[in-house]
Scaffold this active site. Structure first.
Site, PDB file in Angstrom:
ATOM      1  N   ASP A  55      50.344  50.255 113.812  1.00 21.21           N
ATOM      2  CA  ASP A  55      50.095  48.943 113.204  1.00 21.21           C
ATOM      3  C   ASP A  55      49.123  49.143 112.049  1.00 21.21           C
ATOM      4  OD1 ASP A  55      49.212  46.463 112.417  1.00 21.21           O
ATOM      5  OD2 ASP A  55      48.740  45.740 114.442  1.00 21.21           O
TER       6      ASP A  55
ATOM      7  N   HIS B 141      34.977  37.309 114.416  1.00 18.94           N
ATOM      8  CA  HIS B 141      36.186  36.528 114.092  1.00 18.94           C
ATOM      9  C   HIS B 141      36.714  35.771 115.314  1.00 18.94           C
ATOM     10  CE1 HIS B 141      36.326  38.242 110.151  1.00 18.94           C
ATOM     11  NE2 HIS B 141      36.451  39.477 110.609  1.00 18.94           N
TER      12      HIS B 141
ATOM     13  N   ASP C  77      28.503  41.536 107.459  1.00 18.90           N
ATOM     14  CA  ASP C  77      29.854  42.101 107.442  1.00 18.90           C
ATOM     15  C   ASP C  77      30.571  41.570 106.199  1.00 18.90           C
ATOM     16  OD1 ASP C  77      32.069  43.198 109.747  1.00 18.90           O
ATOM     17  OD2 ASP C  77      32.906  41.886 108.189  1.00 18.90           O
TER      18      ASP C  77
ATOM     19  N   HIS D 274      33.566  40.569 105.899  1.00 20.44           N
ATOM     20  CA  HIS D 274      34.492  39.477 106.194  1.00 20.44           C
ATOM     21  C   HIS D 274      33.732  38.227 106.628  1.00 20.44           C
ATOM     22  CE1 HIS D 274      36.856  43.219 106.997  1.00 20.44           C
ATOM     23  NE2 HIS D 274      37.802  42.539 106.343  1.00 20.44           N
TER      24      HIS D 274
HETATM   25  N1  Q9C Z   1      46.880  40.920 106.369  1.00 22.04           N
HETATM   26  C1  Q9C Z   1      36.043  43.075 111.254  1.00 22.04           C
HETATM   27  O1  Q9C Z   1      35.580  43.660 110.292  1.00 22.04           O
HETATM   28  N2  Q9C Z   1      42.604  42.272 108.271  1.00 22.04           N
HETATM   29  N3  Q9C Z   1      37.289  42.618 111.268  1.00 22.04           N
HETATM   30  C2  Q9C Z   1      43.814  41.537 108.409  1.00 22.04           C
HETATM   31  C3  Q9C Z   1      45.960  40.823 107.463  1.00 22.04           C
HETATM   32  C4  Q9C Z   1      41.766  42.136 109.407  1.00 22.04           C
HETATM   33  C5  Q9C Z   1      38.132  42.777 110.120  1.00 22.04           C
HETATM   34  C6  Q9C Z   1      44.721  41.631 107.212  1.00 22.04           C
HETATM   35  C7  Q9C Z   1      40.386  42.584 109.163  1.00 22.04           C
HETATM   36  C8  Q9C Z   1      39.505  42.308 110.365  1.00 22.04           C
HETATM   37  C9  Q9C Z   1      35.218  42.880 112.470  1.00 22.04           C
HETATM   38 ZN    ZN Z   2      34.477  43.028 108.701  1.00 24.35          ZN
END
Ligand code: Q9C
Ligand code: ZN
Length: 636
Positions: free
Chosen positions: A22, A137, A174, A176
């Site tokens: 994945d 998240h 972070d 995000h």
């Molecule tokens: N197209 C943390 O850094 N990316 N989570 C999804 C979908 C997910 C990051 C992209 C990134 C999650 C804890």
């Molecule tokens: Zn992150």
């Protein structure tokens, strides 16, 4: 006061891993944890920390934040085969289950709560928990973005419940947006949530409208959700520092938290494939150091993201080193925030102006040593200090005759320089990190100290002088930057590029001074990048002990924490506070907020404009230029 740093790590949290292919999830690997821990061992940081074991978070604890449906769904994953795990994972945006995921997620929650307990019980002062899966998240009813349970959110609810806390600050550095944490506390004024995140005008995951700066919280929680969206990649050290100086720190000090939790993702660091940012590991030492000045030092750092193993593990080490009280490393490179960062900072300041007094005005943006003179009273200092032997008269004469020849004749002054120079030399030779000298004539001592440091080879010395100064030291062609905080207007000597006079009359220790420190002194000081910081307190100081302690605490992020204090005062309280600040014990409480008068705000503005005009040329030795905007140095 509590001391010590807790470190929580349990190898079992490396068993949660992706079992199929994945491309979205394959960066969240077990090595993130093991590599970080190995690097901590390598720097001998593990052995300096207090080991605190992880435990499983209880169902009851998880239910503080999550629905029982979500808990049951997670629990059901334990007995599934790979195909079923894959199908369950498909229900979520970017999450994967492994047969041991549920157990790891409960350990991640429990480890975080163990850290809160260690800090709140006074067993340690601060600490870090290395956990997987991450949490920010994760939402009441769903897993998301590699997160199953929201470790930090559960910790905040737990701390409120178990310790009766009324004000908790969550700093989410972070890269995000922790939308899970935002949703959980949106209406809750007892939890102040700050997050900066890659946003690119909603192009970047999770691509939510509510990640923008105008999501300030709902209902009673209005003003307690702070989003700083980055609309460009490539943000670096100066952008992060500007965000702290001009957004987070003013609000955080006004909020006055009882506990600080960090959602500590290092995907905001250089090299990370997700973040695409440029901040170096050292910046996390500075961010950590600033947060250590809040909540009496009660700081819990909990791992979130970070996918470049080298960048991640070095940044983790910087954080833990700083928690342990080591000198803050010098930040290198560009010291000016970029225009896009300035724009975001201005937007979030504007959005939050109705809620925070410290943002209300266009405010400025703009091992300890003591001398043997302290032998008798060293026990009064709150911390152990080395006593340094004074230089004898001949040694001083030889030294001083080189430059301040007329001083050699004055025996009394000369003698007082002995102890001062002995300490300064220990700092210059890097035998100690910082030191305090008591002087009957601070201005003379400082002039000699500055000249001596420049002769020794220091290219940039920052001197902050508080109080009257009879001799204004030569700024040595830009090798010295003087910031003079005094009560009287300095007649004769106008502010110049390397001499900045801040006239602070009456109650300078009020919170307007605080705004000036964050909005002006720190940005200017960080843009100068000194190799040595001298802070002197002369007679007729217009700053109180709190104001002076604040200066010492916050300027410690500079010049690798190399600070020389010269104090013309025998007031034991001041000495005690300075010594405390130098060994990293946290600052005295700031108390009730007094907003700055418009007159003071205007005065700072004038000063800033003046400084900007003078700064049209470049700092010697660096290549920044000073522009408009927040009145801070902006990257071209
Ligand atoms: N197209 C943390 O850094 N990316 N989570 C999804 C979908 C997910 C990051 C992209 C990134 C999650 C804890
Ligand atoms: Zn992150």
């Amino acid at each position: 006061m509590a001391s010590g740093t807790a470190l929580i790590y349990d190898e079992e949290m490396t068993t949660h891993k992706l079992l199929w292919s994945d491309p979205v999830c394959d960066i969240e690997v077990p090595e993130r944890l093991s590599t970080s821990y190995e690097q901590l061992k390598c720097y001998h940081l593990v052995e300096r920390c207090v080991h605190v074991p992880a435990r499983e978070g209880s169902e009851e604890e998880i239910l503080l934040v999550h629905s029982s449906e979500h808990l049951e769904a997670a629990k059901s994953s334990q007995t599934m085969n790979e195909e079923e795990l894959k199908r369950l994972s498909g229900n979520y945006d970017a999450f994967f289950f492994h047969p041991n995921t549920y157990r790891c997620a409960r350990l991640a929650v429990g480890a975080t709560l163990q850290l809160v307990d260690a800090v709140m019980s006074g067993k340690v002062c601060n600490g870090m928990a290395l956990v997987r899966p991450p949490g920010h998240h994760s939402q009441r009813n769903t897993a998301n973005g590699f997160c199953l349970f929201n470790n930090v959110a559960i910790a905040a609810e737990y701390a409120k419940l178990k310790y009766g806390l009324q004000r908790i600050l969550i700093v989410d550095w972070d890269v995000h947006h922790g939308q899970g944490t935002q949703y959980i506390f949106e209406e809750d004024p007892s939890v102040l949530y700050f997050s900066w995140h890659r946003y690119e005008h909603q192009e970047f995951w999770p691509s939510l409208k509510e990640s923008d700066y105008d999501a300030v919280g709902l209902g009673k929680g209005k003003g307690f959700n702070i989003n700083l969206p980055w609309n460009k990649v490539g943000m670096g050290n100066s952008d992060y520092l500007a965000a702290f100086f001009h957004v987070l720190l003013p609000v955080a000090f006004e909020f006055d938290p009882e506990l600080v939790l960090v959602s500590s993702g290092y995907d905001s660091g250089i090299g990370d494939p997700e973040g695409q940012m440029n901040a170096t590991p050292e910046v996390f030492a500075h961010l950590t150091h600033f947060l250590m000045q809040l909540a009496n030092g009660k700081l819990c750092v909990i791992l979130e993201g970070g996918y470049h193993l080298k960048s991640l593990s070095e940044s983790v080490c910087m954080t833990v080193k700083t928690l342990l009280g080591d000198p803050v490393p010098q930040i290198t490179g560009e010291m000016a925030p970029c225009l896009s960062a300035i724009e975001s900072i201005q937007n979030v300041r504007a959005a939050h102006k109705p809620y925070w007094k410290w943002l209300m005005y266009e405010v400025p943006p703009i091992k300890t040593a003591a001398t043997t003179a302290w032998k008798g009273s060293a026990h009064l200092l709150p911390v152990p200090v080395h006593l340094v032997k004074e230089m004898d008269e001949t040694e001083i004469k030889v030294l001083v005759s080189g430059f301040y020849a007329d001083l050699v004749k004055e025996d009394k002054t000369l003698l007082s320089l002995g102890s001062m120079l002995a300490i300064l030399d220990k700092i210059l030779q890097k035998e100690v990190c910082n030191g305090i000298a008591e002087s009957p004539a601070a201005a003379v001592s400082v002039a000699v100290a500055l000249r001596h440091s420049v002769r020794f080879g220091f290219q940039r010395v920052l001197c902050v002088f508080v109080g009257d100064m009879q001799i204004i030291p030569n700024t040595e062609d830009g090798k010295i930057l003087m910031i003079h905080i005094c009560e009287k207007e300095q007649s004769g000597k106008a502010s110049s590029k390397h001499y900045i006079s801040l006239n602070w009359k009456e109650d300078a220790e009020g919170n307007d001074f605080f705004s000036a420190v964050l909005g002006f002194i720190l940005p200017v000081a960080y843009s100068y990048q000194p190799n040595l910081t001298v802070i002197a307190v002369g007679p007729n100081r217009s700053l109180g002990i709190r104001g002076i302690s604040l200066l010492f605490a916050l300027l410690q992020g500079l010049s690798e924490s190399r600070i020389f204090a010269v104090i013309e005062d025998t007031e034991i309280n001041l000495m005690q506070s300075v010594a405390k600040a130098l060994v990293g014990a946290s600052m005295p409480h700031f108390g009730v907020y007094i907003p700055p008068t418009q007159e003071k705000v205007n005065r700072t503005k004038i000063l800033r404009d003046q400084f900007q005009r003078n700064g049209q040329e470049q700092w010697s030795g660096s290549n920044e230029n000073v522009l408009t905007g927040l009145g801070i140095v902006i990257r071209a």
